[in-house]
Design an enzyme around this catalytic site. Structure first.
Site, PDB file in Angstrom:
ATOM      1  N   GLU A 234       0.803  -1.230   0.000  1.00  0.00           N
ATOM      2  CA  GLU A 234       0.000   0.000   0.000  1.00  0.00           C
ATOM      3  C   GLU A 234       0.838   1.283   0.000  1.00  0.00           C
ATOM      4  O   GLU A 234       0.771   2.085   0.943  1.00  0.00           O
ATOM      5  CB  GLU A 234      -0.977  -0.004   1.179  1.00  0.00           C
ATOM      6  CG  GLU A 234      -2.052  -1.076   1.047  1.00  0.00           C
ATOM      7  CD  GLU A 234      -3.177  -0.913   2.064  1.00  0.00           C
ATOM      8  OE1 GLU A 234      -3.093  -0.035   2.945  1.00  0.00           O
ATOM      9  OE2 GLU A 234      -4.164  -1.670   1.973  1.00  0.00           O
ATOM     10  N   GLU A 344      -6.098  -8.275   0.406  1.00  0.00           N
ATOM     11  CA  GLU A 344      -6.744  -7.800   1.627  1.00  0.00           C
ATOM     12  C   GLU A 344      -8.198  -7.473   1.326  1.00  0.00           C
ATOM     13  O   GLU A 344      -8.497  -6.824   0.313  1.00  0.00           O
ATOM     14  CB  GLU A 344      -6.052  -6.544   2.188  1.00  0.00           C
ATOM     15  CG  GLU A 344      -4.666  -6.783   2.755  1.00  0.00           C
ATOM     16  CD  GLU A 344      -4.121  -5.542   3.475  1.00  0.00           C
ATOM     17  OE1 GLU A 344      -4.947  -4.676   3.858  1.00  0.00           O
ATOM     18  OE2 GLU A 344      -2.896  -5.452   3.631  1.00  0.00           O
TER      19      GLU A 344
END
Length: 430
Positions: A234, A344
């Site tokens: 991320e 995720e």
């Protein structure tokens, strides 16, 4: 249950590089010596989804990169800071090196016991993604200015041994990058207002970490089922700082890829045993990860899909409709960002935290909805991409099972038989 690994180990190399379902590759082996990822048939003899068994996994969140929001009782019990900033860096700064090391050693030992891997296997899971921080390679930590716990590697080795012994596919994810890749987030290891990752000397430390970790994986049999490295979790998005994201893509990505491949070559690892090297996919909005890669052999891509942050209408029908029609694969021919894993996702909703516990969304009286939404997401991720990895296996959020796979199973929201989802009708009407 213990079993004899020697016959199995004779058949496998020190680590598995490939995705577990790829053809013409040696399979990952379960405790009975059979392939964990062979085709899965439903009771009527039809394959319930096309192709081989997809990745079905969980993240081992907050094991090696602590996130206080999801482990508050443990965090408080370690005497870590009770108010922001709260990260491993801040806890170590408060406790000091010796006290902090002791506190985190206990956390590493206790957070996920070996018996949990038996539960994961019994639930039909076959993959674990393990977030780690660069500070696990202690030689690259600046001891005069960086404060992180020591001794994580021995526990990573132990945890990967538990997973490998049960035939799990393992993804190692650089979750906390040197200097922090985003601002004000504990998942980087350091809660800082200025992400300092996007400069050459920090990139250099990340390269050293990736090369070191690749050698560790190669040389220790506990890591034999590690098949993928994610080079950074991320990172910034283009709207946050397009200059930094561009520099990451044109400098860090290709050099990180080459660093891992060079290390594999130096260790005499043959190309069919290379690990997959994973990048956040184009849908993450950090730009096209392949733009500056000169080689994408055994590359893979990570998609994070949290509908609460997707901008959709905050109502149950919209959540179900979106998930039932959710194709995260890129273009129809998989011309970019392939293979993709949804690395995720969760059951957390809605975006407005003030609504999370009203009667419309609260978890205790909406189990039917959350169960259906779980199934809808699984159907989409197994139809369009290579599989999924839920965030997370464990939390300490009390009755809120929406971030915890194990708690959602205990609540009856997630079925123990994942193959039953194919005929569940979760997307009927959508």
């Amino acid at each position: 249950m213990k079993f004899n690994l020697l016959p199995i180990l004779a058949l496998i190399s020190s680590s598995h590089a490939w995705l577990p379902f790829e053809e013409n590759r040696e399979p990952l082996l379960g405790r009975d010596g059979s392939s964990l990822f062979k085709n899965s048939l439903s009771s009527d003899g039809k394959r319930w989804l096309p192709g081989s068994t997809p990745i079905r996994g969980v993240n081992l969140g907050s094991l090696f990169v602590s996130e206080p929001w999801m482990m508050t009782p443990t965090w408080n019990g370690m005497n870590c800071p009770q108010s922001e900033p709260r990260s491993e860096f801040d806890c170590m700064l408060k406790l000091g090196q010796t006290g902090g090391d002791a506190a985190f050693q206990k956390h590493y030992q206790d957070w996920i016991p070996e018996s949990d891997f038996d539960k994961m296997a019994s639930y039909g899971l076959n993959t674990v993604r393990i977030p780690v921080g660069y500070w696990m390679y202690e030689d690259i930590v600046y001891r005069d200015s960086e404060h992180f716990p020591r001794g994580g590697l021995a526990h990573l080795k132990r945890i990967c041994g538990y997973a490998s012994n049960r035939g799990f596919y393992i993804i190692l994810d650089l979750h906390g990058a040197p200097g922090a890749q985003v601002a004000n987030n504990a998942f980087t290891g350091q809660y800082t207002p200025n992400p300092g990752f996007y400069q050459d000397y920090q990139f250099d430390r990340a390269y050293k970490f990736l090369a070191w970790l690749r050698q560790v994986v190669h040389e220790n049999t506990e890591f034999r089922n590690v098949g993928m490295f994610e080079v950074v979790n991320e990172p910034l998005r283009e709207f946050e700082d397009s200059g930094k994201t561009t520099y990451m893509r044109n400098t860090f990505y290709p050099t990180a890829y080459k660093t891992i491949r060079d290390k594999e070559a130096s260790l005499g690892i043959t190309s069919n045993n290379y690990v997959h090297i994973q990048f956040m996919n184009k849908l993450w909005n950090s730009g096209d990860p392949q733009q500056y890669l000169t080689n994408n052999n055994f590359a893979a891509y990570d998609d994070h899909r949290y509908l609460k942050w997707s901008g959709i209408s905050q109502d149950k029908d919209t959540y179900l409709r979106t998930s039932c029609n959710d194709d995260r694969s890129g273009d129809a021919a998989h011309g970019w960002d392939w293979p993709v894993l949804v690395g995720e996702w969760s059951l957390s909703a809605p975006l407005d935290g003030n609504q999370e516990w009203n009667d419309y969304w609260r978890p205790d009286n909406n189990k039917d909805f959350y169960s259906r939404w779980f199934k809808a997401q699984v159907l989409a991720y197994e139809k369009h991409v290579a599989g999924w990895i839920f965030w997370s296996w464990k939390t300490e959020l009390g009755s809120d099972y929406r971030w915890s796979y194990s708690a959602a199973v205990d609540a009856g929201v997630i079925p123990k038989d994942l193959n039953s989802i194919a005929n569940s009708g979760a997307c009927n009407g959508f």
